[in-house]
Design a protein around this motif. Structure first.
Motif, PDB file in Angstrom:
ATOM      1  N   GLU A  19      68.483  66.744  27.336  1.00 26.78           N
ATOM      2  CA  GLU A  19      68.990  66.927  28.696  1.00 26.78           C
ATOM      3  C   GLU A  19      70.420  66.439  28.880  1.00 26.78           C
ATOM      4  N   HIS A  20      70.820  65.377  28.171  1.00 26.40           N
ATOM      5  CA  HIS A  20      72.167  64.838  28.387  1.00 26.40           C
ATOM      6  C   HIS A  20      73.247  65.861  28.071  1.00 26.40           C
ATOM      7  N   GLU A  21      73.004  66.780  27.134  1.00 29.27           N
ATOM      8  CA  GLU A  21      73.988  67.813  26.837  1.00 29.27           C
ATOM      9  C   GLU A  21      74.008  68.892  27.919  1.00 29.27           C
ATOM     10  N   VAL A  22      72.846  69.229  28.470  1.00 29.70           N
ATOM     11  CA  VAL A  22      72.790  70.187  29.583  1.00 29.70           C
ATOM     12  C   VAL A  22      73.552  69.619  30.778  1.00 29.70           C
ATOM     13  N   ILE A  48      73.176  65.524  43.788  1.00 27.82           N
ATOM     14  CA  ILE A  48      73.575  64.774  42.607  1.00 27.82           C
ATOM     15  C   ILE A  48      72.345  64.131  41.980  1.00 27.82           C
ATOM     16  N   THR A  49      72.194  64.303  40.695  1.00 26.41           N
ATOM     17  CA  THR A  49      71.189  63.585  39.914  1.00 26.41           C
ATOM     18  C   THR A  49      71.935  62.573  39.064  1.00 26.41           C
ATOM     19  N   THR A  50      71.622  61.293  39.233  1.00 24.39           N
ATOM     20  CA  THR A  50      72.404  60.298  38.504  1.00 24.39           C
ATOM     21  C   THR A  50      71.586  59.049  38.221  1.00 24.39           C
ATOM     22  N   GLN A  51      72.204  58.106  37.520  1.00 26.80           N
ATOM     23  CA  GLN A  51      71.591  56.818  37.214  1.00 26.80           C
ATOM     24  C   GLN A  51      72.673  55.749  37.318  1.00 26.80           C
ATOM     25  N   LEU A  52      72.306  54.568  37.791  1.00 23.79           N
ATOM     26  CA  LEU A  52      73.221  53.440  37.862  1.00 23.79           C
ATOM     27  C   LEU A  52      72.752  52.355  36.899  1.00 23.79           C
ATOM     28  N   TYR A  53      73.685  51.863  36.086  1.00 32.07           N
ATOM     29  CA  TYR A  53      73.378  50.879  35.054  1.00 32.07           C
ATOM     30  C   TYR A  53      73.973  49.521  35.430  1.00 32.07           C
ATOM     31  N   PHE A  54      73.847  48.556  34.552  1.00 31.11           N
ATOM     32  CA  PHE A  54      74.259  47.187  34.860  1.00 31.11           C
ATOM     33  C   PHE A  54      75.183  46.649  33.777  1.00 31.11           C
ATOM     34  N   GLN A  55      76.332  46.160  34.229  1.00 31.01           N
ATOM     35  CA  GLN A  55      77.317  45.633  33.295  1.00 31.01           C
ATOM     36  C   GLN A  55      76.716  44.529  32.436  1.00 31.01           C
ATOM     37  N   GLY A  56      76.973  44.618  31.131  1.00 28.14           N
ATOM     38  CA  GLY A  56      76.474  43.623  30.195  1.00 28.14           C
ATOM     39  C   GLY A  56      75.020  43.794  29.805  1.00 28.14           C
ATOM     40  N   GLY A  68      77.219  62.610  37.377  1.00 23.11           N
ATOM     41  CA  GLY A  68      75.785  62.787  37.238  1.00 23.11           C
ATOM     42  C   GLY A  68      75.271  62.174  35.957  1.00 23.11           C
ATOM     43  N   SER A  69      73.951  62.173  35.826  1.00 25.88           N
ATOM     44  CA  SER A  69      73.288  61.755  34.595  1.00 25.88           C
ATOM     45  C   SER A  69      71.970  62.517  34.530  1.00 25.88           C
ATOM     46  N   ILE A  70      71.129  62.173  33.572  1.00 23.11           N
ATOM     47  CA  ILE A  70      69.901  62.935  33.382  1.00 23.11           C
ATOM     48  C   ILE A  70      68.847  62.569  34.429  1.00 23.11           C
ATOM     49  N   LEU A  71      67.948  63.500  34.684  1.00 23.84           N
ATOM     50  CA  LEU A  71      66.827  63.238  35.579  1.00 23.84           C
ATOM     51  C   LEU A  71      65.777  62.371  34.884  1.00 23.84           C
ATOM     52  N   GLY A  72      65.488  62.676  33.629  1.00 21.75           N
ATOM     53  CA  GLY A  72      64.457  61.948  32.900  1.00 21.75           C
ATOM     54  C   GLY A  72      63.061  62.430  33.262  1.00 21.75           C
ATOM     55  N   PRO A  73      62.044  61.918  32.584  1.00 23.34           N
ATOM     56  CA  PRO A  73      60.687  62.435  32.767  1.00 23.34           C
ATOM     57  C   PRO A  73      59.875  61.724  33.845  1.00 23.34           C
ATOM     58  N   TYR A  74      60.440  60.716  34.534  1.00 24.00           N
ATOM     59  CA  TYR A  74      59.614  59.859  35.394  1.00 24.00           C
ATOM     60  C   TYR A  74      59.825  60.084  36.887  1.00 24.00           C
ATOM     61  N   TYR A  75      60.453  61.181  37.258  1.00 25.29           N
ATOM     62  CA  TYR A  75      60.626  61.480  38.681  1.00 25.29           C
ATOM     63  C   TYR A  75      59.319  61.996  39.281  1.00 25.29           C
ATOM     64  N   LEU A  76      59.019  61.529  40.488  1.00 25.95           N
ATOM     65  CA  LEU A  76      57.876  62.017  41.258  1.00 25.95           C
ATOM     66  C   LEU A  76      58.358  62.349  42.674  1.00 25.95           C
ATOM     67  N   PRO A  77      58.112  63.553  43.162  1.00 26.59           N
ATOM     68  CA  PRO A  77      58.598  63.947  44.486  1.00 26.59           C
ATOM     69  C   PRO A  77      57.741  63.372  45.610  1.00 26.59           C
ATOM     70  N   ASP A  78      58.199  63.610  46.840  1.00 28.13           N
ATOM     71  CA  ASP A  78      57.413  63.319  48.050  1.00 28.13           C
ATOM     72  C   ASP A  78      57.084  61.840  48.201  1.00 28.13           C
ATOM     73  N   GLN A  79      58.072  60.989  47.989  1.00 29.95           N
ATOM     74  CA  GLN A  79      57.873  59.555  48.181  1.00 29.95           C
ATOM     75  C   GLN A  79      58.140  59.167  49.632  1.00 29.95           C
ATOM     76  N   VAL A  80      57.792  57.949  50.011  1.00 28.19           N
ATOM     77  CA  VAL A  80      57.892  57.496  51.385  1.00 28.19           C
ATOM     78  C   VAL A  80      59.354  57.521  51.847  1.00 28.19           C
ATOM     79  N   ARG A  81      59.572  58.008  53.078  1.00 20.88           N
ATOM     80  CA  ARG A  81      60.910  58.013  53.663  1.00 20.88           C
ATOM     81  C   ARG A  81      61.176  56.670  54.328  1.00 20.88           C
ATOM     82  N   LEU A  82      62.386  56.162  54.125  1.00 16.18           N
ATOM     83  CA  LEU A  82      62.746  54.833  54.602  1.00 16.18           C
ATOM     84  C   LEU A  82      64.049  54.904  55.396  1.00 16.18           C
ATOM     85  N   PRO A  83      64.269  53.986  56.336  1.00 12.72           N
ATOM     86  CA  PRO A  83      65.523  53.973  57.105  1.00 12.72           C
ATOM     87  C   PRO A  83      66.700  53.532  56.257  1.00 12.72           C
ATOM     88  N   SER A  84      67.879  53.534  56.849  1.00 16.48           N
ATOM     89  CA  SER A  84      69.107  53.239  56.102  1.00 16.48           C
ATOM     90  C   SER A  84      69.134  51.812  55.562  1.00 16.48           C
TER      91      SER A  84
END
Length: 281
Positions: A84-87, A232-240, A100-116
């Motif tokens: 997927e990373h090449e696509v 946008i499909t993306t991922q956020l990582y952590f320095q170090g 963007g980044s990859i979606l990965g295999p662990y996404y599940l739709p229709d999760q609880v909606r939350l306020p800001s």
């Protein structure tokens, strides 16, 4: 310690079920396009066979492995980790806004909606350092996008995802945060742990046989969307973070690395703004 561990077969079955249950952007493909792409893929395989002088025993082993991947339901895992990373890289060539980044295999739709301003659903004794992520969603001209959605999911402090590990409650560390009138959001969660992809199935056997490691660095998954704008499909990582420079999925990008700072109570605080481009007319 966790009370149970997800198996490759269990995770593969869950990923396949989730993929089939989710709507995916598809397009009509002409016979010419199919022929062009498939011919290129086969040419690459043929070239590898010739260049590496593949033997018949190796060919039979590869055939057996392909059968086992299918029988184990691991195609979503294998394709998302190794292809997927090449696509995504090709798609990014014609896109602007947040990386963007990859979606990965662990996404599940229709999760609880939350306020800001919200806290992701989690267990009362959720393991991990508290993390507060805040920011704003804007368009490419700097206009705030009110009512934008951040569909966020992550691994827990042991590296497991709800829906793919039998000991986790449904919806754990998953939610859809809706931005306020200024496009802002603040979400409280925990810093996820790095995790290794399931290694007890054929994908894991390939990794072991090749002498690779199976680890992904800690990250937050996000789908960021707003009407009239490209999702946008993306991922956020952590320095170090561990494995940041050797991600098995090759999905990290320097623009997506957070540098959380600890508050007086030890809670980590990080800021990240998302920029969405308008859909093509």
């Amino acid at each position: 310690m966790t009370t149970a561990s997800p198996t490759a077969a269990g995770s593969g079955a869950s990923a396949t079920q989730a993929f089939r249950a989710t709507r995916h952007d598809t397009a009509a493909v002409t016979a010419e396009r199919i022929s062009d792409v498939v011919s290129a893929v086969l040419a690459g395989v043929h070239n590898a066979i010739r260049e590496k002088k593949l033997t018949y025993p190796e060919f039979q082993a590869a055939k057996q492995w392909l059968i086992e991947v299918g029988e184990g339901g691991e195609w979503p895992l294998f394709l998302d980790v190794f292809v997927e990373h090449e696509v995504e890289h090709v798609a990014a060539e014609t896109q602007s806004g947040t990386k963007g980044s990859i979606l990965g295999p662990y996404y599940l739709p229709d999760q609880v909606r939350l306020p800001s301003v919200a806290t992701l659903p989690m267990r009362s004794d959720e393991k991990g350092t508290p993390l507060v992520l805040s920011g704003q969603v804007r368009d490419t001209e700097g206009k705030p996008l009110a009512g934008a959605e951040l569909d966020l999911w992550q691994a827990d402090g042991d590296g497991y995802y709800s829906g793919f590990a039998p000991h986790l409650p449904d919806g754990n560390l998953r939610g859809v945060i809706v931005t306020d009138d200024e496009g802002r959001f603040t979400v409280t969660t925990i810093r996820p742990a790095p995790y290794q992809i399931p290694t007890d199935g054929p994908t894991g056997k390939l990794i072991e046989a090749a002498g690779w490691h199976p680890w992904r660095p800690a990250h937050l998954h996000l789908l960021v969307r707003a009407p009239g704008h490209r999702k946008i499909t993306t991922q956020l990582y952590f320095q170090g973070g561990d494995w940041l420079d050797s991600d098995v999925a090759q999905a990290t990008k320097p623009e997506l690395v957070l540098n959380p700072q600890p508050g007086d109570d030890g809670t980590l605080h990080a800021e990240y703004d998302f920029v969405l481009e308008r859909d093509a007319a």
